[in-house]
Design a protein around this motif. Structure first.
Motif, PDB file in Angstrom:
ATOM      1  N   UNK A   1       0.702  -1.213  -0.091  1.00  0.00           N
ATOM      2  CA  UNK A   1      -0.001   0.206   0.083  1.00  0.00           C
ATOM      3  C   UNK A   1       0.917   1.183   0.077  1.00  0.00           C
ATOM      4  N   UNK A   2       1.914   1.278   0.803  1.00  0.00           N
ATOM      5  CA  UNK A   2       2.821   2.438   0.714  1.00  0.00           C
ATOM      6  C   UNK A   2       3.487   2.448  -0.291  1.00  0.00           C
ATOM      7  N   UNK A   3       3.823   1.312  -1.044  1.00  0.00           N
ATOM      8  CA  UNK A   3       4.713   1.380  -2.093  1.00  0.00           C
ATOM      9  C   UNK A   3       3.708   2.214  -3.480  1.00  0.00           C
ATOM     10  N   UNK A   4       2.393   1.662  -3.473  1.00  0.00           N
ATOM     11  CA  UNK A   4       1.576   1.916  -4.588  1.00  0.00           C
ATOM     12  C   UNK A   4       0.707   3.303  -4.101  1.00  0.00           C
ATOM     13  N   UNK A   5       0.851   3.831  -2.873  1.00  0.00           N
ATOM     14  CA  UNK A   5       0.437   5.032  -2.729  1.00  0.00           C
ATOM     15  C   UNK A   5      -1.060   4.828  -2.537  1.00  0.00           C
ATOM     16  N   UNK A   6      -1.633   3.715  -1.989  1.00  0.00           N
ATOM     17  CA  UNK A   6      -3.011   3.288  -1.875  1.00  0.00           C
ATOM     18  C   UNK A   6      -3.297   3.097  -0.493  1.00  0.00           C
ATOM     19  N   UNK A   7      -4.618   3.277   0.192  1.00  0.00           N
ATOM     20  CA  UNK A   7      -4.895   2.913   1.496  1.00  0.00           C
ATOM     21  C   UNK A   7      -5.207   1.656   1.756  1.00  0.00           C
ATOM     22  N   UNK A   8      -4.926   1.088   2.990  1.00  0.00           N
ATOM     23  CA  UNK A   8      -4.827  -0.138   3.284  1.00  0.00           C
ATOM     24  C   UNK A   8      -5.929  -0.384   4.684  1.00  0.00           C
ATOM     25  N   UNK A   9      -7.014  -1.152   4.539  1.00  0.00           N
ATOM     26  CA  UNK A   9      -7.722  -1.424   5.592  1.00  0.00           C
ATOM     27  C   UNK A   9      -7.375  -2.719   6.359  1.00  0.00           C
ATOM     28  N   UNK A  10      -7.287  -2.597   7.487  1.00  0.00           N
ATOM     29  CA  UNK A  10      -6.606  -3.855   8.229  1.00  0.00           C
ATOM     30  C   UNK A  10      -7.568  -4.163   9.738  1.00  0.00           C
ATOM     31  N   UNK A  11      -7.401  -5.394  10.061  1.00  0.00           N
ATOM     32  CA  UNK A  11      -7.779  -5.649  11.271  1.00  0.00           C
ATOM     33  C   UNK A  11      -6.738  -6.317  11.781  1.00  0.00           C
ATOM     34  N   UNK A  12      -6.908  -6.601  13.120  1.00  0.00           N
ATOM     35  CA  UNK A  12      -5.901  -7.369  14.109  1.00  0.00           C
ATOM     36  C   UNK A  12      -5.912  -8.802  13.664  1.00  0.00           C
ATOM     37  N   UNK A  13      -4.590  -9.464  13.674  1.00  0.00           N
ATOM     38  CA  UNK A  13      -4.687 -10.862  13.317  1.00  0.00           C
ATOM     39  C   UNK A  13      -5.649 -11.696  14.012  1.00  0.00           C
ATOM     40  N   UNK A  14      -6.234 -12.577  13.258  1.00  0.00           N
ATOM     41  CA  UNK A  14      -7.328 -13.431  13.905  1.00  0.00           C
ATOM     42  C   UNK A  14      -8.850 -12.639  13.787  1.00  0.00           C
ATOM     43  N   UNK A  15      -8.945 -11.508  13.340  1.00  0.00           N
ATOM     44  CA  UNK A  15     -10.405 -10.854  13.197  1.00  0.00           C
ATOM     45  C   UNK A  15     -11.141 -11.611  12.208  1.00  0.00           C
ATOM     46  N   UNK A  16     -12.529 -11.002  11.928  1.00  0.00           N
ATOM     47  CA  UNK A  16     -13.413 -11.530  11.271  1.00  0.00           C
ATOM     48  C   UNK A  16     -13.017 -11.299   9.765  1.00  0.00           C
ATOM     49  N   UNK A  17     -12.601 -12.060   8.859  1.00  0.00           N
ATOM     50  CA  UNK A  17     -12.567 -11.535   7.430  1.00  0.00           C
ATOM     51  C   UNK A  17     -13.744 -10.914   6.761  1.00  0.00           C
ATOM     52  N   UNK A  18     -14.936 -11.383   6.943  1.00  0.00           N
ATOM     53  CA  UNK A  18     -16.154 -10.698   6.337  1.00  0.00           C
ATOM     54  C   UNK A  18     -16.375  -9.472   7.226  1.00  0.00           C
ATOM     55  N   UNK A  19     -15.918  -9.500   8.266  1.00  0.00           N
ATOM     56  CA  UNK A  19     -16.034  -8.140   8.745  1.00  0.00           C
ATOM     57  C   UNK A  19     -15.263  -6.868   8.251  1.00  0.00           C
ATOM     58  N   UNK A  20     -13.882  -7.253   7.984  1.00  0.00           N
ATOM     59  CA  UNK A  20     -13.276  -6.214   7.488  1.00  0.00           C
ATOM     60  C   UNK A  20     -13.399  -5.958   5.990  1.00  0.00           C
ATOM     61  N   UNK A  21     -13.745  -6.985   5.262  1.00  0.00           N
ATOM     62  CA  UNK A  21     -14.312  -6.908   3.923  1.00  0.00           C
ATOM     63  C   UNK A  21     -15.708  -5.839   3.982  1.00  0.00           C
TER      64      UNK A  21
END
Length: 307
Positions: A156-176
């Protein structure tokens, strides 16, 4: 240099191992105008070594033998190009552009087994779209591996785009869901969602993909608009059966073939298209940020055969 010329150079670079180890010995045969049975058998063996697949090779050899009847001269290279293009053009990928109508935000989901290069592919795809001047939001949906989240943040830093993340083990559906909601609110054209590597035989992981899809559809009913199945070219045809089942169960729309530059069997593109009945949207031909390129049948065939 035009776009096609640039793609030809990229494919030529990415297919160098296939050329050097398999296709270079074929050069003499492709330059002949008459081939005897021993030479035809040698050519057939080399084509199979390049992993072009039995169907494509049989089709080519049938045409060669038919045109050689009666002592006629042939151009094996031109025939090979023609037959390969016929096969490769059967499944053209839809342009990777946002449609002029419908939701302003297009959601792209990347799926596949472990180790095929999904996260790297997503980062390169983000850079590709950003270089076209289009807004991109990346979602770190592989919450099982801290390394995948960190890797995406670096991309994301390299491409200049924002990244949405969650803590490890979080719910993938929720972050999507969060990613789609954010992109839609801001009018961001593209949301690229990484997912954890999974096997099609693991029911709970495949159900997780369904959950991600349902979560996305609460925000954008047509999402995901594209589901890219990432395949590793270095595995040759060995992983095709697994990929075939995966393609059906995950609602795949397009393929991405990675590590083409690391394979001596670049011809695997042909049986992949024939067996999976899905278009190839992109191929990876190197480690660089600009080494994920749109698949083009003509540039691929020229890059494969024009050493």
């Amino acid at each position: 240099m035009g776009l096609l010329g640039g793609l030809f150079d990229k494919f030529k670079q990415g297919l160098k191992r296939t050329q050097d180890l398999v296709l270079a010995p074929m050069g003499r045969l492709l330059g002949l105008r008459r081939l005897d049975e021993a030479e035809l058998q040698e050519l057939e063996d080399l084509l199979l070594q390049a992993d072009l697949g039995v169907k494509a090779v049989d089709q080519l050899m049938l045409r060669l033998r038919a045109e050689l009847k009666g002592g006629a001269e042939v151009d094996p290279k031109a025939i090979l190009k023609d037959e390969l293009l016929k096969l490769l053009r059967q499944r053209p990928a839809a342009p990777f552009v946002a449609p002029s109508s419908g939701p302003a935000t297009q959601v792209v989901l990347l799926v596949g087994v472990n180790g095929v290069g999904k996260t790297t592919t997503l980062g390169k795809l983000a850079a590709h779209l950003k270089a076209r001047g289009e807004g991109v939001l990346v979602v770190a949906g592989d919450t099982f591996r801290a390394a995948a989240i960190d890797q995406l943040e670096r991309w994301g830093e390299r491409a200049g785009v924002p990244v949405i993340r969650n803590q490890m083990g979080g719910d993938p559906a929720a972050i999507a869901f969060d990613g789609a909601t954010s992109a839609l609110a801001k009018g961001t054209p593209w949301v690229l969602i990484d997912t954890a590597g999974r096997l099609h035989t693991k029911d709970h992981l495949m159900k997780e993909l369904d959950k991600i899809r349902r979560s996305l559809q609460k925000v954008i009913p047509a999402a995901p608009h594209r589901v890219l199945l990432v395949l590793d070219a270095t595995t040759g045809q060995n992983g095709l059966q697994q990929a075939e089942v995966f393609a059906r169960t995950a609602g795949v729309t397009d393929l991405v073939l990675t590590k083409l530059d690391g394979s001596a069997k670049g011809g695997v593109v042909v049986p992949i298209l024939d067996r999976l009945r899905l278009p190839i949207a992109f191929v990876g031909v190197g480690e660089g940020v600009d080494d994920l390129i749109p698949f083009d049948a003509e540039a691929f065939v020229d890059g494969l055969l024009d050493a």
